[in-house]
Scaffold this motif. Structure first.
Motif, short mmCIF file in Angstrom:
data_model
loop_
_atom_site.label_atom_id
_atom_site.label_comp_id
_atom_site.label_asym_id
_atom_site.label_seq_id
_atom_site.Cartn_x
_atom_site.Cartn_y
_atom_site.Cartn_z
N PRO A 245 0.70 0.60 -7.14
CA PRO A 245 1.90 -0.47 -6.84
C PRO A 245 3.05 0.52 -6.58
N TYR A 246 3.09 1.51 -5.63
CA TYR A 246 4.33 2.31 -5.40
C TYR A 246 4.52 2.49 -3.80
N SER A 247 5.60 2.57 -3.23
CA SER A 247 5.87 2.43 -2.02
C SER A 247 5.49 3.85 -1.54
N HIS A 248 5.97 4.91 -2.13
CA HIS A 248 5.60 6.29 -1.80
C HIS A 248 5.00 7.12 -2.98
N MET B 16 0.82 -0.94 0.05
CA MET B 16 -0.18 0.08 0.06
C MET B 16 0.67 1.17 0.14
N ALA B 17 0.58 2.20 -0.88
CA ALA B 17 1.48 3.31 -0.83
C ALA B 17 1.06 4.39 0.04
N LYS B 18 2.15 5.04 0.45
CA LYS B 18 2.19 6.03 1.59
C LYS B 18 1.76 7.39 0.61
N ILE B 19 0.97 8.17 1.05
CA ILE B 19 0.60 9.27 0.37
C ILE B 19 1.38 10.73 1.09
N HIS B 20 2.14 11.38 0.53
CA HIS B 20 2.71 12.47 1.26
C HIS B 20 2.28 13.87 0.35
N SER C 221 9.70 2.72 -7.68
CA SER C 221 8.94 2.39 -6.71
C SER C 221 8.31 3.49 -6.04
N VAL C 222 8.49 4.76 -6.77
CA VAL C 222 8.12 6.10 -6.32
C VAL C 222 7.27 6.76 -7.45
N ALA C 223 6.44 7.80 -7.17
CA ALA C 223 5.53 8.34 -8.04
C ALA C 223 5.45 9.85 -7.48
N VAL C 224 5.40 10.88 -8.43
CA VAL C 224 5.03 12.06 -8.07
C VAL C 224 3.70 12.67 -8.77
N PRO D 77 14.48 0.70 -7.09
CA PRO D 77 13.30 0.29 -8.07
C PRO D 77 12.57 -0.90 -7.56
N ARG D 78 11.44 -1.35 -8.03
CA ARG D 78 10.67 -2.46 -7.71
C ARG D 78 11.62 -3.76 -8.38
#
Length: 244
Positions: free
Chosen positions: A83-86, A1-5, A40-43, A33-34
């Protein structure tokens, strides 16, 4: 589950896009990366002006995925399932309302589509990063953001002093920090300094050169990431300070 900042402040021009992109880059650098090699991260950009999207499109090499969610109100609730960590979310400013309007029960985020978008994002947020400038005209919008929007929702947040020109003098930082602390807000010890290299839209801090100035500019974001609980940032910070 992605953490949303979520990076938020009612005032425009406080550096929300800069922070979203560079914290996303730092997080991608630390997390890696995954397994399949994808980021593994998105903006994500919720800003209709698309500043972060414009900057991301100009990057020579994007270390993260870029998501345009500015017109996707219906699917905001699915962000954590991506499918991201953050995921770091760049948000727009919004129109001011008066204290009388707030006391009368008007929504400080507004009732237009972007007000509803911000509301939906904050419902998904794990935490909120609130940039503030060392300029008095950013104090009241920051106060409204925290006292009228974040606190009533019980959201975890941290204020960060951003875009400070060191030539301006330490007194401006001290005054801004004192303003924040007088309201009991958690404020980062790290101050993100203003460097011309940050205006280069083709690179993020993880892609800066290993000269003194660019290492210092990079260091601010790693230090803030470490304060904000990004595990692994301390090791990279040691390498940066060693000029690696």
């Amino acid at each position: 589950m992605a953490k949303i900042h979520v990076v938020a402040n009612r005032k425009g021009g406080v550096g929300k896009s800069l922070i979203s992109l560079n914290l996303g880059a730092v997080c991608a650098d630390v997390a890696g990366p995954r397994g399949d090699g994808s980021p593994s991260v998105a903006v994500a950009s919720a800003d209709p002006q698309g500043t972060s999207l414009w900057r991301a499109a100009r990057l020579v090499d994007q270390p993260f995925d870029v998501l345009d969610i500015s017109g996707d109100l219906e699917n905001i609730q699915l962000l954590k399932k991506l499918p991201y960590s953050h995921i770091f979310v760049d948000t727009p400013g919004w129109a001011e309302i008066t204290p009388e309007q707030y006391e009368a029960g008007e929504d400080p985020l507004g009732d237009d589509r972007y007000g509803r978008l911000l509301t939906a994002l904050l419902e998904q947020a794990n935490d909120v990063i609130v940039p503030i400038l060392t300029e008095p005209d950013s104090f009241e919008p920051t106060w409204q953001t925290i006292e009228w929007v974040l606190k009533p929702r019980g959201l975890s947040y941290q204020v960060v002093i951003n875009n400070w020109p060191p030539a301006e003098g330490q007194a401006y930082v001290d005054g801004t920090r004192a303003f924040c602390e007088s309201h009991g807000w958690p404020v980062a010890r790290t101050v993100i300094r203003r460097y011309r290299v940050h205006t280069n839209a083709t690179r993020v801090v993880t892609q800066y050169n290993n000269n003194r100035v660019e290492l210092q500019a990079r260091e601010d974001f790693y230090r803030f990431a470490l304060e904000h609980g990004l595990r692994g940032a301390s090791g990279r910070l040691d390498e940066i300070e060693a000029g690696v």
